[in-house]
Motif scaffolding. Structure first.
Motif, PDB file in Angstrom:
ATOM      1  N   SER A  86     -33.047  38.573 -16.086  1.00 52.46           N
ATOM      2  CA  SER A  86     -33.708  37.555 -17.178  1.00 52.46           C
ATOM      3  C   SER A  86     -33.246  35.897 -15.950  1.00 52.46           C
ATOM      4  N   ASP A  87     -33.951  35.345 -17.243  1.00 52.60           N
ATOM      5  CA  ASP A  87     -33.952  34.070 -16.723  1.00 52.60           C
ATOM      6  C   ASP A  87     -31.845  33.185 -16.575  1.00 52.60           C
ATOM      7  N   LYS A  88     -31.392  33.687 -18.194  1.00 53.85           N
ATOM      8  CA  LYS A  88     -30.208  33.509 -17.822  1.00 53.85           C
ATOM      9  C   LYS A  88     -29.632  34.189 -16.720  1.00 53.85           C
ATOM     10  N   GLN A  89     -29.627  35.329 -16.492  1.00 57.25           N
ATOM     11  CA  GLN A  89     -28.744  36.547 -15.627  1.00 57.25           C
ATOM     12  C   GLN A  89     -29.124  35.663 -13.671  1.00 57.25           C
ATOM     13  N   LEU A  90     -30.092  34.940 -13.932  1.00 55.92           N
ATOM     14  CA  LEU A  90     -31.252  33.949 -12.499  1.00 55.92           C
ATOM     15  C   LEU A  90     -30.597  33.046 -12.610  1.00 55.92           C
ATOM     16  N   LYS A  91     -30.168  32.250 -13.504  1.00 56.24           N
ATOM     17  CA  LYS A  91     -29.584  30.928 -13.430  1.00 56.24           C
ATOM     18  C   LYS A  91     -27.913  31.210 -12.684  1.00 56.24           C
ATOM     19  N   ALA A  92     -28.072  32.184 -13.526  1.00 56.00           N
ATOM     20  CA  ALA A  92     -25.958  32.711 -13.326  1.00 56.00           C
ATOM     21  C   ALA A  92     -26.293  32.669 -11.830  1.00 56.00           C
ATOM     22  N   LEU A  93     -26.652  33.615 -11.354  1.00 54.96           N
ATOM     23  CA  LEU A  93     -26.447  34.013  -9.776  1.00 54.96           C
ATOM     24  C   LEU A  93     -26.896  32.450  -8.955  1.00 54.96           C
ATOM     25  N   SER A  94     -27.741  31.913  -9.406  1.00 54.41           N
ATOM     26  CA  SER A  94     -28.066  30.470  -8.671  1.00 54.41           C
ATOM     27  C   SER A  94     -26.917  29.444  -8.398  1.00 54.41           C
ATOM     28  N   ASP A  95     -26.079  29.179  -9.720  1.00 55.75           N
ATOM     29  CA  ASP A  95     -25.064  28.562  -9.339  1.00 55.75           C
ATOM     30  C   ASP A  95     -23.725  28.999  -9.428  1.00 55.75           C
ATOM     31  N   GLY A  96     -23.972  30.270  -8.532  1.00 52.94           N
ATOM     32  CA  GLY A  96     -23.207  30.913  -8.348  1.00 52.94           C
ATOM     33  C   GLY A  96     -23.165  30.736  -6.391  1.00 52.94           C
ATOM     34  N   LEU A  97     -24.321  29.825  -5.811  1.00 46.84           N
ATOM     35  CA  LEU A  97     -23.930  30.415  -5.051  1.00 46.84           C
ATOM     36  C   LEU A  97     -23.869  29.106  -3.767  1.00 46.84           C
TER      37      LEU A  97
END
Length: 95
Positions: A73-84
């Motif tokens: 989901s968009d929310k999951q993608l944002k969380a992954l992106s924030d953790g990079l």
């Protein structure tokens, strides 16, 4: 048809991804920088696949990851992106 490489006595080892039937899928060469720790994850994934009897490449591991990301989901993608970890952009300077 599955992609594979020849093993002992010309035996084919199947890879995880099928080849396109028409073999006319356009391909794009993509070069990018990746932190060593994340590259190690690719290597570990290749070893896991090999232990399962699947011959694969770094490109195929990245493609598998893209297929998995596509389902997030968009929310999951944002969380992954924030953790990079941020990486420097561009090519390294040549000496």
């Amino acid at each position: 048809m599955l992609r594979g490489i020849s093993g002992p006595a010309g035996e084919k080892k199947p890879a995880g991804l099928p080849l396109p039937e028409d073999d006319k899928t356009p391909l794009v060469r993509a070069g990018f920088l990746i932190p060593e720790a994340e590259h190690a994850i690719i290597q570990a994934t290749l070893q896991r696949l090999a232990m399962a009897g699947i011959t694969s490449s770094k490109t195929e591991v990245v493609r598998m990851a893209l297929k998995a990301l596509e389902k997030q989901s968009d929310k999951q993608l944002k969380a992954l992106s924030d953790g990079l970890e941020p990486v420097r952009k561009g090519r390294p300077a040549t000496v």
